[in-house]
Write a protein that holds these residues in place. Structure first.
Motif, PDB file in Angstrom:
ATOM      1  N   ILE A   2       0.830  -1.217   0.000  1.00 26.49           N
ATOM      2  CA  ILE A   2       0.000   0.000   0.000  1.00 26.49           C
ATOM      3  C   ILE A   2       0.863   1.265   0.000  1.00 26.49           C
ATOM      4  O   ILE A   2       0.582   2.203  -0.747  1.00 26.49           O
ATOM      5  CB  ILE A   2      -0.978  -0.035   1.194  1.00 26.49           C
ATOM      6  CG1 ILE A   2      -2.003  -1.154   0.982  1.00 26.49           C
ATOM      7  CG2 ILE A   2      -1.680   1.306   1.364  1.00 26.49           C
ATOM      8  CD1 ILE A   2      -3.003  -1.300   2.110  1.00 26.49           C
ATOM      9  N   PRO A   3       1.942   1.356   0.834  1.00 25.38           N
ATOM     10  CA  PRO A   3       2.787   2.557   0.745  1.00 25.38           C
ATOM     11  C   PRO A   3       3.391   2.774  -0.643  1.00 25.38           C
ATOM     12  O   PRO A   3       3.618   3.923  -1.039  1.00 25.38           O
ATOM     13  CB  PRO A   3       3.877   2.290   1.790  1.00 25.38           C
ATOM     14  CG  PRO A   3       3.260   1.348   2.760  1.00 25.38           C
ATOM     15  CD  PRO A   3       2.361   0.480   1.946  1.00 25.38           C
ATOM     16  N   ILE A   4       3.657   1.694  -1.381  1.00 25.43           N
ATOM     17  CA  ILE A   4       4.174   1.851  -2.746  1.00 25.43           C
ATOM     18  C   ILE A   4       3.124   2.538  -3.616  1.00 25.43           C
ATOM     19  O   ILE A   4       3.431   3.465  -4.386  1.00 25.43           O
ATOM     20  CB  ILE A   4       4.540   0.474  -3.340  1.00 25.43           C
ATOM     21  CG1 ILE A   4       5.601  -0.231  -2.483  1.00 25.43           C
ATOM     22  CG2 ILE A   4       5.020   0.628  -4.777  1.00 25.43           C
ATOM     23  CD1 ILE A   4       6.942   0.436  -2.494  1.00 25.43           C
ATOM     24  N   GLY A   5       1.857   2.095  -3.487  1.00 26.61           N
ATOM     25  CA  GLY A   5       0.782   2.741  -4.239  1.00 26.61           C
ATOM     26  C   GLY A   5       0.572   4.179  -3.824  1.00 26.61           C
ATOM     27  O   GLY A   5       0.353   5.058  -4.665  1.00 26.61           O
ATOM     28  N   VAL A   6       0.656   4.437  -2.516  1.00 32.19           N
ATOM     29  CA  VAL A   6       0.495   5.814  -2.030  1.00 32.19           C
ATOM     30  C   VAL A   6       1.609   6.703  -2.573  1.00 32.19           C
ATOM     31  O   VAL A   6       1.366   7.859  -2.953  1.00 32.19           O
ATOM     32  CB  VAL A   6       0.484   5.816  -0.488  1.00 32.19           C
ATOM     33  CG1 VAL A   6       0.539   7.239   0.052  1.00 32.19           C
ATOM     34  CG2 VAL A   6      -0.762   5.109   0.033  1.00 32.19           C
ATOM     35  N   LEU A   7       2.832   6.166  -2.614  1.00 26.57           N
ATOM     36  CA  LEU A   7       3.951   6.945  -3.163  1.00 26.57           C
ATOM     37  C   LEU A   7       3.723   7.267  -4.630  1.00 26.57           C
ATOM     38  O   LEU A   7       4.009   8.390  -5.084  1.00 26.57           O
ATOM     39  CB  LEU A   7       5.249   6.158  -2.985  1.00 26.57           C
ATOM     40  CG  LEU A   7       6.523   6.831  -3.491  1.00 26.57           C
ATOM     41  CD1 LEU A   7       6.773   8.132  -2.743  1.00 26.57           C
ATOM     42  CD2 LEU A   7       7.720   5.904  -3.360  1.00 26.57           C
ATOM     43  N   MET A   8       3.177   6.315  -5.393  1.00 28.98           N
ATOM     44  CA  MET A   8       2.856   6.570  -6.789  1.00 28.98           C
ATOM     45  C   MET A   8       1.831   7.693  -6.915  1.00 28.98           C
ATOM     46  O   MET A   8       1.979   8.611  -7.740  1.00 28.98           O
ATOM     47  CB  MET A   8       2.332   5.280  -7.428  1.00 28.98           C
ATOM     48  CG  MET A   8       1.692   5.459  -8.791  1.00 28.98           C
ATOM     49  SD  MET A   8       2.860   6.012 -10.056  1.00 28.98           S
ATOM     50  CE  MET A   8       3.728   4.492 -10.363  1.00 28.98           C
ATOM     51  N   ILE A   9       0.773   7.657  -6.091  1.00 30.63           N
ATOM     52  CA  ILE A   9      -0.250   8.705  -6.144  1.00 30.63           C
ATOM     53  C   ILE A   9       0.350  10.047  -5.756  1.00 30.63           C
ATOM     54  O   ILE A   9       0.030  11.088  -6.358  1.00 30.63           O
ATOM     55  CB  ILE A   9      -1.429   8.347  -5.213  1.00 30.63           C
ATOM     56  CG1 ILE A   9      -1.976   6.955  -5.561  1.00 30.63           C
ATOM     57  CG2 ILE A   9      -2.524   9.397  -5.324  1.00 30.63           C
ATOM     58  CD1 ILE A   9      -2.427   6.800  -6.987  1.00 30.63           C
ATOM     59  N   LEU A  10       1.218  10.046  -4.755  1.00 23.06           N
ATOM     60  CA  LEU A  10       1.862  11.285  -4.315  1.00 23.06           C
ATOM     61  C   LEU A  10       2.673  11.915  -5.450  1.00 23.06           C
ATOM     62  O   LEU A  10       2.621  13.136  -5.665  1.00 23.06           O
ATOM     63  CB  LEU A  10       2.752  10.982  -3.114  1.00 23.06           C
ATOM     64  CG  LEU A  10       3.535  12.158  -2.511  1.00 23.06           C
ATOM     65  CD1 LEU A  10       2.586  13.191  -1.956  1.00 23.06           C
ATOM     66  CD2 LEU A  10       4.493  11.665  -1.429  1.00 23.06           C
ATOM     67  N   ILE A  11       3.401  11.097  -6.173  1.00 26.82           N
ATOM     68  CA  ILE A  11       4.194  11.617  -7.295  1.00 26.82           C
ATOM     69  C   ILE A  11       3.288  12.123  -8.406  1.00 26.82           C
ATOM     70  O   ILE A  11       3.515  13.204  -8.988  1.00 26.82           O
ATOM     71  CB  ILE A  11       5.143  10.517  -7.816  1.00 26.82           C
ATOM     72  CG1 ILE A  11       6.187  10.168  -6.755  1.00 26.82           C
ATOM     73  CG2 ILE A  11       5.821  10.944  -9.102  1.00 26.82           C
ATOM     74  CD1 ILE A  11       7.077   9.007  -7.130  1.00 26.82           C
ATOM     75  N   LEU A  12       2.234  11.362  -8.706  1.00 24.18           N
ATOM     76  CA  LEU A  12       1.310  11.784  -9.762  1.00 24.18           C
ATOM     77  C   LEU A  12       0.603  13.087  -9.412  1.00 24.18           C
ATOM     78  O   LEU A  12       0.385  13.939 -10.286  1.00 24.18           O
ATOM     79  CB  LEU A  12       0.270  10.687 -10.017  1.00 24.18           C
ATOM     80  CG  LEU A  12       0.789   9.390 -10.642  1.00 24.18           C
ATOM     81  CD1 LEU A  12      -0.328   8.357 -10.713  1.00 24.18           C
ATOM     82  CD2 LEU A  12       1.340   9.645 -12.037  1.00 24.18           C
TER      83      LEU A  12
ATOM     84  N   THR B 282      -7.176  13.672  -8.613  1.00 16.91           N
ATOM     85  CA  THR B 282      -7.852  12.435  -8.216  1.00 16.91           C
ATOM     86  C   THR B 282      -8.756  12.718  -7.029  1.00 16.91           C
ATOM     87  O   THR B 282      -8.708  13.799  -6.429  1.00 16.91           O
ATOM     88  CB  THR B 282      -6.830  11.354  -7.823  1.00 16.91           C
ATOM     89  OG1 THR B 282      -6.117  11.801  -6.670  1.00 16.91           O
ATOM     90  CG2 THR B 282      -5.855  11.085  -8.952  1.00 16.91           C
ATOM     91  N   LEU B 283      -9.561  11.738  -6.699  1.00 15.33           N
ATOM     92  CA  LEU B 283     -10.412  11.826  -5.513  1.00 15.33           C
ATOM     93  C   LEU B 283      -9.584  11.458  -4.284  1.00 15.33           C
ATOM     94  O   LEU B 283      -9.649  10.345  -3.773  1.00 15.33           O
ATOM     95  CB  LEU B 283     -11.618  10.882  -5.648  1.00 15.33           C
ATOM     96  CG  LEU B 283     -12.677  11.298  -6.669  1.00 15.33           C
ATOM     97  CD1 LEU B 283     -13.716  10.209  -6.817  1.00 15.33           C
ATOM     98  CD2 LEU B 283     -13.338  12.601  -6.252  1.00 15.33           C
ATOM     99  N   GLY B 284      -8.771  12.390  -3.816  1.00 16.90           N
ATOM    100  CA  GLY B 284      -7.935  12.132  -2.661  1.00 16.90           C
ATOM    101  C   GLY B 284      -6.733  11.266  -3.012  1.00 16.90           C
ATOM    102  O   GLY B 284      -6.454  10.971  -4.182  1.00 16.90           O
ATOM    103  N   THR B 285      -6.031  10.838  -1.964  1.00 16.52           N
ATOM    104  CA  THR B 285      -4.817  10.046  -2.145  1.00 16.52           C
ATOM    105  C   THR B 285      -5.084   8.555  -1.992  1.00 16.52           C
ATOM    106  O   THR B 285      -4.528   7.735  -2.730  1.00 16.52           O
ATOM    107  CB  THR B 285      -3.751  10.480  -1.111  1.00 16.52           C
ATOM    108  OG1 THR B 285      -3.480  11.869  -1.280  1.00 16.52           O
ATOM    109  CG2 THR B 285      -2.469   9.689  -1.296  1.00 16.52           C
TER     110      THR B 285
END
Length: 508
Positions: free
Chosen positions: A320-330, A338-341
């Motif tokens: 999950i942190p890997i996905g969150v990091l991807m969203i943070l970069i995007l 997006t609809l939140g992080t």
């Protein structure tokens, strides 16, 4: 403000340092493999003992077996015999197995089997040895020959190491008459070791015989003799035939000393045949086996110490942190809306069950129908809580209908729609409808597309098997990711989409 910036920099530095050190410790010290499909050598060693038992006599067979050593990890050891008692004792740094039987007759066969790996072994850590010894008594011509050999040896050596090397070199010079006298016509390795021992004893240099087995696949062999001496700080190993120093990595110490490998009481003609077989095993599985056998703690405090079912859960959660990091970069660097992080990450988790293509289709269908219902409920002027309850119920019913239709049509993948997070879909529908009311349909559509794109990219990243293995095995990298997230939290520059929007200003 300056103190806050300094505090953040120190925190980032500490997190990165801890993450790098813990990961490096696992890789370089514990030897944990970097990839899941990495393999390691596993050695199966069989020693087959054959002898003829004397009729109506008790039989006692003693044989040396490898002593515990830091250079290897023993995964399994077994003693195979028929109607024999087995005991293992330690004698002068060696281990010796004893097979005993009250009565035996005819040909007898005994087996010793050992499974070991050298991957998770360390450096040899033997106990200290003597640095002085008494001379072996020698008289007559042998004494004169020994003194004649020692004179040039002392002249061409500077310490214990060079003294022993020079001695071995002289003894292997078979053209020397003094050497020929001491060897007495026997040029075997064991006899050369005897002469080397004699010369070293006169110089009061201690020496010990080391009997080794070579870890080589499919080669019939007998124990190979090496010599070792303690120089006050460490053991020095020498080949008595070549003078080569340093025990090769493919040698396994079987026993120390001059005693024969095997001794028999109540029998005759003992023979020992060694068979070695090399196989490959998954390196992480080998690490677990080594940890269990050697109690070395390789994985004791890692996630591999959890039950298997819990491990499978954490293999999903830890990504999950890997996905969150991807969203943070995007979002922070790319400017994607997006609809939140966390919503895109949770949708990406749902895609793990439905697979990507079918998941996007189902997500789009449920969200579109939910928005239509939300628009209808808006005309009824309901409060937020009843409205959300109706939408949630509608989502559940819609998921059930889609699953039923998919089953009837033979699309079993559609049954996975039931695993979608219902609350997330409900809140997604609610937030998209609010965005539609406040910012217009075009903006809501753009946010929905951005959420779907972010969820897709997060899913593709979170389902890379090599990345999942690496993060699960080396969780210290999460500290490095947290440090990057903290650094991103102070970023105030342009986003990628803003560079295109304000291109004209940049030109001016």
């Amino acid at each position: 403000m300056r103190s806050l910036t300094l505090h953040l920099k120190i925190l980032i530095t500490v997190l990165v340092t801890l993450g790098v050190l813990t990961t490096a410790y696992q890789i370089f010290v514990l030897g944990i493999p970097l990839t899941e499909d990495e393999t390691a050598d596993l050695w199966n060693i069989d020693a087959r003992v054959e002898l003829q038992a004397n009729p109506r006599e008790p039989v006692k067979v003693q044989m040396f077996v490898p002593p515990p050593a830091a250079s290897h990890v023993s995964l399994n050891e077994s003693f195979i015999s028929n109607n024999y008692g087995v005991s293992v004792n330690r004698v002068d740094g060696n281990r010796r197995v004893t097979w005993s039987a009250r009565r035996a007759s005819g040909d007898q066969t005994l087996y010793y089997r050992m499974v070991l790996t050298k991957r998770y072994g360390g450096e040899q850590s033997e106990e200290k040895g003597p640095i002085f010894r008494e001379s072996i008594p020698v008289e007559g011509p042998e004494k004169i020959a020994a003194e004649a050999l020692l004179a040039p040896i002392r002249q061409h050596s500077a310490d214990v190491e060079t003294f022993i090397s020079e001695t071995i070199k002289r003894v292997n010079n078979l053209n020397d008459d003094n050497v020929g006298l001491l060897l007495g016509g026997d040029r075997s390795t064991a006899n050369k070791a005897r002469v080397i021992d004699l010369l070293l004893s006169i110089a009061h240099v201690p020496m010990e015989r080391v009997n080794t087995i070579r870890l080589a696949n499919g080669i019939a062999q007998t124990p190979e003799l090496w010599l070792r001496s303690y120089n006050g700080t460490q053991w020095l190993y020498f080949n008595p035939e070549t003078g080569e120093q340093g025990l090769p990595a493919d040698r396994l110490i079987w026993w120390f000393g001059e005693e024969p490998l095997i001794s028999v009481e109540g029998g005759r003609n003992p023979q020992v045949e060694f068979t070695l077989n090399n196989s490959q095993i998954n390196a992480i599985r080998l690490a677990q086996l080594s940890d269990a056998q050697a109690q070395a703690g390789f994985l004791e405090y890692s996630l591999y110490g959890l039950p298997l079912q819990t491990q499978q859960t954490y293999q999903i959660m830890i990504m999950i942190p890997i996905g969150v990091l991807m969203i943070l970069i995007l979002r922070n660097l790319g400017g994607l809306q997006t609809l939140g992080t966390f919503t895109p990450v949770l949708i990406a988790l749902a895609f793990r069950e439905t697979q990507l293509g079918f998941g996007i289709l189902l997500f789009t269908l449920v969200t579109a129908l939910g928005l239509m219902l939300r628009s209808y409920l808006e005309h009824l002027k309901l409060q937020m809580l009843p409205r959300l309850s109706v939408v949630l119920t509608f989502v559940v019913v819609l998921m059930a209908v889609i699953s039923l239709l998919s089953h009837k049509l033979g699309l079993e993948r559609g049954l996975s729609i039931a695993l979608f997070p219902m609350v997330i879909l409900t809140m997604t529908i609610e937030r998209l409808s609010i965005t539609w009311e406040e910012r217009g349909g075009a903006h809501a559509f753009k946010v929905a597309i951005g959420t779907l794109v972010a969820a897709t990219l997060a899913y593709l990243l979170m389902t890379i098997p090599e990345l999942t293995y690496f993060v699960f095995t080396f969780p210290g990298v999460l500290l490095i990711m947290v440090a990057f997230m903290l650094a991103m939290g102070r970023y105030r520059g342009y986003r990628l989409t803003e560079l295109f929007r304000f291109k004209a200003f940049l030109k001016d």
